[in-house]
Write a protein that holds these residues in place. Structure first.
Motif, mmCIF file in Angstrom:
data_model
loop_
_atom_site.group_PDB
_atom_site.id
_atom_site.type_symbol
_atom_site.label_atom_id
_atom_site.label_comp_id
_atom_site.label_asym_id
_atom_site.label_seq_id
_atom_site.Cartn_x
_atom_site.Cartn_y
_atom_site.Cartn_z
ATOM 1 N N SER A 1 -12.762 -7.351 2.507
ATOM 2 C CA SER A 1 -11.781 -6.435 1.921
ATOM 3 C C SER A 1 -12.415 -5.566 0.846
ATOM 4 C CB SER A 1 -10.596 -7.221 1.341
ATOM 5 O OG SER A 1 -9.846 -7.830 2.366
ATOM 6 N N MET A 2 -13.377 -6.126 0.103
ATOM 7 C CA MET A 2 -14.115 -5.320 -0.878
ATOM 8 C C MET A 2 -14.982 -4.276 -0.170
ATOM 9 S SD MET A 2 -15.254 -8.087 -3.795
ATOM 10 C CE MET A 2 -15.756 -6.817 -4.953
ATOM 11 N N ILE A 3 -15.603 -4.683 0.915
ATOM 12 C CA ILE A 3 -16.401 -3.733 1.706
ATOM 13 C C ILE A 3 -15.496 -2.634 2.265
ATOM 14 C CG2 ILE A 3 -17.798 -3.467 3.795
ATOM 15 C CD1 ILE A 3 -18.835 -6.316 3.320
ATOM 16 N N ALA A 4 -14.313 -3.042 2.751
ATOM 17 C CA ALA A 4 -13.364 -2.074 3.302
ATOM 18 C C ALA A 4 -12.958 -1.054 2.246
ATOM 19 C CB ALA A 4 -12.135 -2.800 3.843
ATOM 20 N N ILE B 1 -7.290 -0.349 -6.146
ATOM 21 C CA ILE B 1 -6.561 -1.602 -6.341
ATOM 22 C C ILE B 1 -6.914 -2.611 -5.250
ATOM 23 C CG2 ILE B 1 -4.660 -0.482 -7.573
ATOM 24 C CD1 ILE B 1 -3.004 -0.672 -5.001
ATOM 25 N N SER B 2 -7.230 -2.127 -4.047
ATOM 26 C CA SER B 2 -7.631 -3.041 -2.970
ATOM 27 C C SER B 2 -8.938 -3.737 -3.319
ATOM 28 C CB SER B 2 -7.779 -2.277 -1.648
ATOM 29 O OG SER B 2 -6.553 -1.717 -1.230
ATOM 30 N N PHE B 3 -9.874 -2.986 -3.866
ATOM 31 C CA PHE B 3 -11.166 -3.558 -4.268
ATOM 32 C C PHE B 3 -10.964 -4.644 -5.312
ATOM 33 C CE2 PHE B 3 -15.024 -3.829 -6.762
ATOM 34 C CZ PHE B 3 -16.038 -3.750 -5.819
ATOM 35 N N ASP C 1 -4.199 1.225 -10.932
ATOM 36 C CA ASP C 1 -2.837 1.271 -11.455
ATOM 37 C C ASP C 1 -2.273 -0.139 -11.432
ATOM 38 O OD1 ASP C 1 0.219 1.453 -11.141
ATOM 39 O OD2 ASP C 1 -0.296 3.509 -11.700
ATOM 40 N N LEU C 2 -1.910 -0.663 -12.585
ATOM 41 C CA LEU C 2 -1.462 -2.060 -12.682
ATOM 42 C C LEU C 2 -0.210 -2.315 -11.858
ATOM 43 C CD1 LEU C 2 -1.776 -4.863 -13.946
ATOM 44 C CD2 LEU C 2 -0.376 -4.065 -15.875
ATOM 45 N N ALA C 3 0.752 -1.397 -11.942
ATOM 46 C CA ALA C 3 2.003 -1.583 -11.201
ATOM 47 C C ALA C 3 1.759 -1.636 -9.703
ATOM 48 C CB ALA C 3 2.982 -0.464 -11.542
ATOM 49 N N ALA C 4 0.800 -0.863 -9.219
ATOM 50 C CA ALA C 4 0.470 -0.878 -7.793
ATOM 51 C C ALA C 4 -0.386 -2.081 -7.429
ATOM 52 C CB ALA C 4 -0.263 0.413 -7.419
ATOM 53 N N PHE C 5 -1.135 -2.601 -8.400
ATOM 54 C CA PHE C 5 -2.068 -3.700 -8.155
ATOM 55 C C PHE C 5 -1.362 -5.039 -7.933
ATOM 56 C CE2 PHE C 5 -4.225 -7.297 -10.236
ATOM 57 C CZ PHE C 5 -5.342 -7.424 -9.423
ATOM 58 N N ILE C 6 -0.346 -5.344 -8.728
ATOM 59 C CA ILE C 6 0.259 -6.688 -8.721
ATOM 60 C C ILE C 6 0.859 -7.058 -7.362
ATOM 61 C CG2 ILE C 6 2.131 -8.082 -9.697
ATOM 62 C CD1 ILE C 6 1.449 -6.925 -12.413
ATOM 63 N N PRO C 7 1.680 -6.206 -6.713
ATOM 64 C CA PRO C 7 2.183 -6.590 -5.383
ATOM 65 C C PRO C 7 1.059 -6.867 -4.387
ATOM 66 C CG PRO C 7 3.405 -4.716 -6.236
ATOM 67 C CD PRO C 7 2.235 -4.913 -7.149
ATOM 68 N N LEU C 8 0.003 -6.075 -4.448
ATOM 69 C CA LEU C 8 -1.116 -6.270 -3.522
ATOM 70 C C LEU C 8 -1.843 -7.571 -3.833
ATOM 71 C CD1 LEU C 8 -2.436 -4.777 -1.148
ATOM 72 C CD2 LEU C 8 -4.068 -3.803 -2.762
ATOM 73 N N ALA C 9 -1.971 -7.901 -5.125
ATOM 74 C CA ALA C 9 -2.623 -9.157 -5.512
ATOM 75 C C ALA C 9 -1.852 -10.356 -4.968
ATOM 76 C CB ALA C 9 -2.729 -9.230 -7.036
ATOM 77 N N ILE C 10 -0.540 -10.278 -5.016
ATOM 78 C CA ILE C 10 0.289 -11.364 -4.475
ATOM 79 C C ILE C 10 0.052 -11.517 -2.982
ATOM 80 C CG2 ILE C 10 2.677 -12.088 -4.017
ATOM 81 C CD1 ILE C 10 3.457 -10.738 -6.662
ATOM 82 N N ILE D 1 0.836 -1.209 0.000
ATOM 83 C CA ILE D 1 0.000 0.000 0.000
ATOM 84 C C ILE D 1 0.867 1.254 0.000
ATOM 85 C CG2 ILE D 1 -1.575 1.351 1.444
ATOM 86 C CD1 ILE D 1 -2.943 -1.281 2.185
ATOM 87 N N LEU D 2 1.928 1.248 0.790
ATOM 88 C CA LEU D 2 2.838 2.393 0.793
ATOM 89 C C LEU D 2 3.505 2.564 -0.573
ATOM 90 C CD1 LEU D 2 4.510 2.027 4.314
ATOM 91 C CD2 LEU D 2 2.883 3.777 3.597
ATOM 92 N N SER D 3 3.891 1.459 -1.196
ATOM 93 C CA SER D 3 4.486 1.521 -2.536
ATOM 94 C C SER D 3 3.501 2.100 -3.536
ATOM 95 C CB SER D 3 4.929 0.126 -2.988
ATOM 96 O OG SER D 3 5.939 -0.390 -2.148
ATOM 97 N N ALA D 4 2.231 1.681 -3.445
ATOM 98 C CA ALA D 4 1.197 2.206 -4.346
ATOM 99 C C ALA D 4 1.040 3.706 -4.147
ATOM 100 C CB ALA D 4 -0.128 1.500 -4.080
#
Length: 473
Positions: A308-311, A127-129, A255-264, A103-106
């Motif tokens: 997490s989607m609700i959050a 990206i969290s959603f 943002d795709l670059a921010a999304f991938i680390p969070l997805a992992i 999240i900080l990286s994003a």
């Protein structure tokens, strides 16, 4: 002794109330309060850190309110179980430190482009959603995921989550990013008081004191900061009386670059939740195998994703099942899932009043850093513990060594990736993404060590009866 207590003790002599028992108002309220105290710091601290590092000051009280409300709603869903969603056990939901690095990286990616605080929050929640959808999908195949996300991979990722966060804690101890008095004796004194008090309280023989050690330490730090003239509550009068949840208050960006680390990290979170729910089942005297157990695991992981989607919808960060509450169950002997309703009510009520977030926002950085240094160090140690339970043969040691090296390497020297395309650079300069991708790829590529191969390490074992020292391989 009530019939409920007798029933619980017949299933597990260490329990006063079993999973489906309904304690009265006062036992439920007391147990719920202990759960809230054990998890409160974990619920609010990620928001304080993200808000401080990314410069989101004016939005922090509202975000803390949303974190508390969403934690209450998520806890209710997890305990109550709505259809297939929820484990149906006493599980408290909140933001995990595991998501902080990504999240900080994003936020930094958006900030480097000149984005406003609203743009940063819109991207984080966007990206969290989307990433939460991955955990929802994984909940259906969680039993197969263990073949890819092995203990070696999980332990490596958890280590890489904790180590970069230690830098954040140390910066707070010094006074925070850009502080004029960075590293002053006053800052070090404040952090030291909190750090020492948490350590001493954690060594107490009283289990209640140990559970509340961080809360007590932070409170003590705030009191000392008040007498040092470091607190200013003049702005509290400008806060609204009640916080109203507004869906996507700051917008929705991706943002795709921010999304991938969070997805992992959502993949890792699914595996951690599986472990937490298994421990919960054990402590609660419930089965840890079979269809009932697997149904709970799937429902619990599904609830993590849905919560997490609700959050994200209501302006808070990803949600996960807290592990520390398993210790509260063991301590109180109350495993009743109906206590979760009381926990949810307490958290929602706290979240409705933004003055709570406003007070917490005034917490000096050194006070927060003194506590989070221990927490983040504990995260890294948890990764080491996971690795210690794996078979660290030559193959696995190579995977860990390369993955940790790559993760810490890009964190320490981010310019090493500057020749890559911007999107790829932003993805791989996240230590979690780099380490996780490396560990997963090496686990799939490198062949398993065969049973006949010899280990490089020999362990000496002494037979106590004849004194002969034998070598085992």
């Amino acid at each position: 002794m009530t019939q409920d207590v007798k029933t619980a003790q017949s299933k597990n002599p260490d329990l006063l109330y079993a999973l489906h028992d309904k304690p009265g108002f006062w036992p439920s309220s007391f147990a719920a309060l202990q759960h809230v105290l054990a998890s409160l710091v974990g619920v609010i601290t990620p928001t304080l850190i993200v808000g401080g590092v990314l410069g989101l000051g004016e939005h922090i009280p509202y975000m803390i309110s949303m974190a508390l409300i969403v934690s209450g709603v998520g806890t209710f869903i997890q305990c109550r179980r709505i259809g297939p969603i929820g484990a149906g056990m006493l599980c408290l939901q909140g933001t995990s430190f595991a998501f902080l690095t990504a999240i900080l990286s994003a936020g930094m990616i958006v900030k480097s482009r000149g984005g406003s605080p609203e743009d940063i929050l819109a991207t984080i929640f966007g990206i969290s959603f989307c990433a939460a959808i991955i955990e929802i999908f994984l909940s259906r195949i969680i039993h197969k995921l263990q073949k890819i996300i092995t203990p070696v991979v999980t332990g490596t990722i958890i280590i890489l989550i904790g180590i970069p966060l230690i830098k954040v804690a140390m910066t707070d101890i010094g006074g925070g990013f850009g502080a004029e008095n960075f590293g002053s004796l006053d800052n070090l004194l404040l952090a030291g008081i909190v750090l020492v008090s948490v350590v001493l309280l954690n060594r107490s023989k009283n289990p209640m004191i140990r559970l509340a050690a961080v809360v007590i330490g932070l409170t003590l730090g705030m009191v000392v900061a008040f007498f040092m003239g470091r607190l200013d509550f003049s702005s509290l009068g400008n806060l609204p009386l009640v916080s109203v949840p507004v869906p996507f208050k700051f917008g929705f960006q991706f943002d795709l670059a921010a999304f991938i680390p969070l997805a992992i990290l959502f993949c890792v979170s699914a595996m951690e939740t599986t472990g937490d729910l298994t421990a919960n089942s054990t402590i609660s005297g419930e089965p840890v195998k079979g269809p009932v157990y697997m149904n709970r695991i799937r429902g619990g992981v599904l609830a993590d994703g849905v919560n997490s989607m609700i959050a994200a919808t209501f302006n808070s960060m990803p949600s996960t099942t807290f592990s520390q509450n398993n210790g509260v169950i063991a301590l109180t002997g109350v495993a009743s899932r109906f206590v979760g309703i009381y926990i949810a009510a307490i958290l929602v009520i706290m979240g409705l009043f933004p003055v709570i977030g406003g007070i917490l926002q005034q917490m000096p950085k050194p006070v927060l850093g003194g506590a989070t240094l221990i927490m983040f160090g504990t995260v890294a140690v948890a990764g080491i513990r996971v690795l210690s339970q794996a078979n660290l043969d030559r193959r696995n040691m190579m995977i860990v060594a390369i993955s940790v090296g790559m993760g810490i390497g890009v964190s320490s020297v981010p310019n090493v990736l500057q020749a890559l395309p911007d999107t790829l650079e932003n993805i791989l300069k996240s230590p979690v993404a780099m380490g996780a991708i490396t560990a997963i790829l090496l686990s799939l590529i490198l062949p398993e060590q065969t049973h006949g191969e010899e280990s490089d390490v020999e362990t000496a074992v002494t037979d106590d009866e004849d004194g002969i020292v034998k070598k085992t391989k």
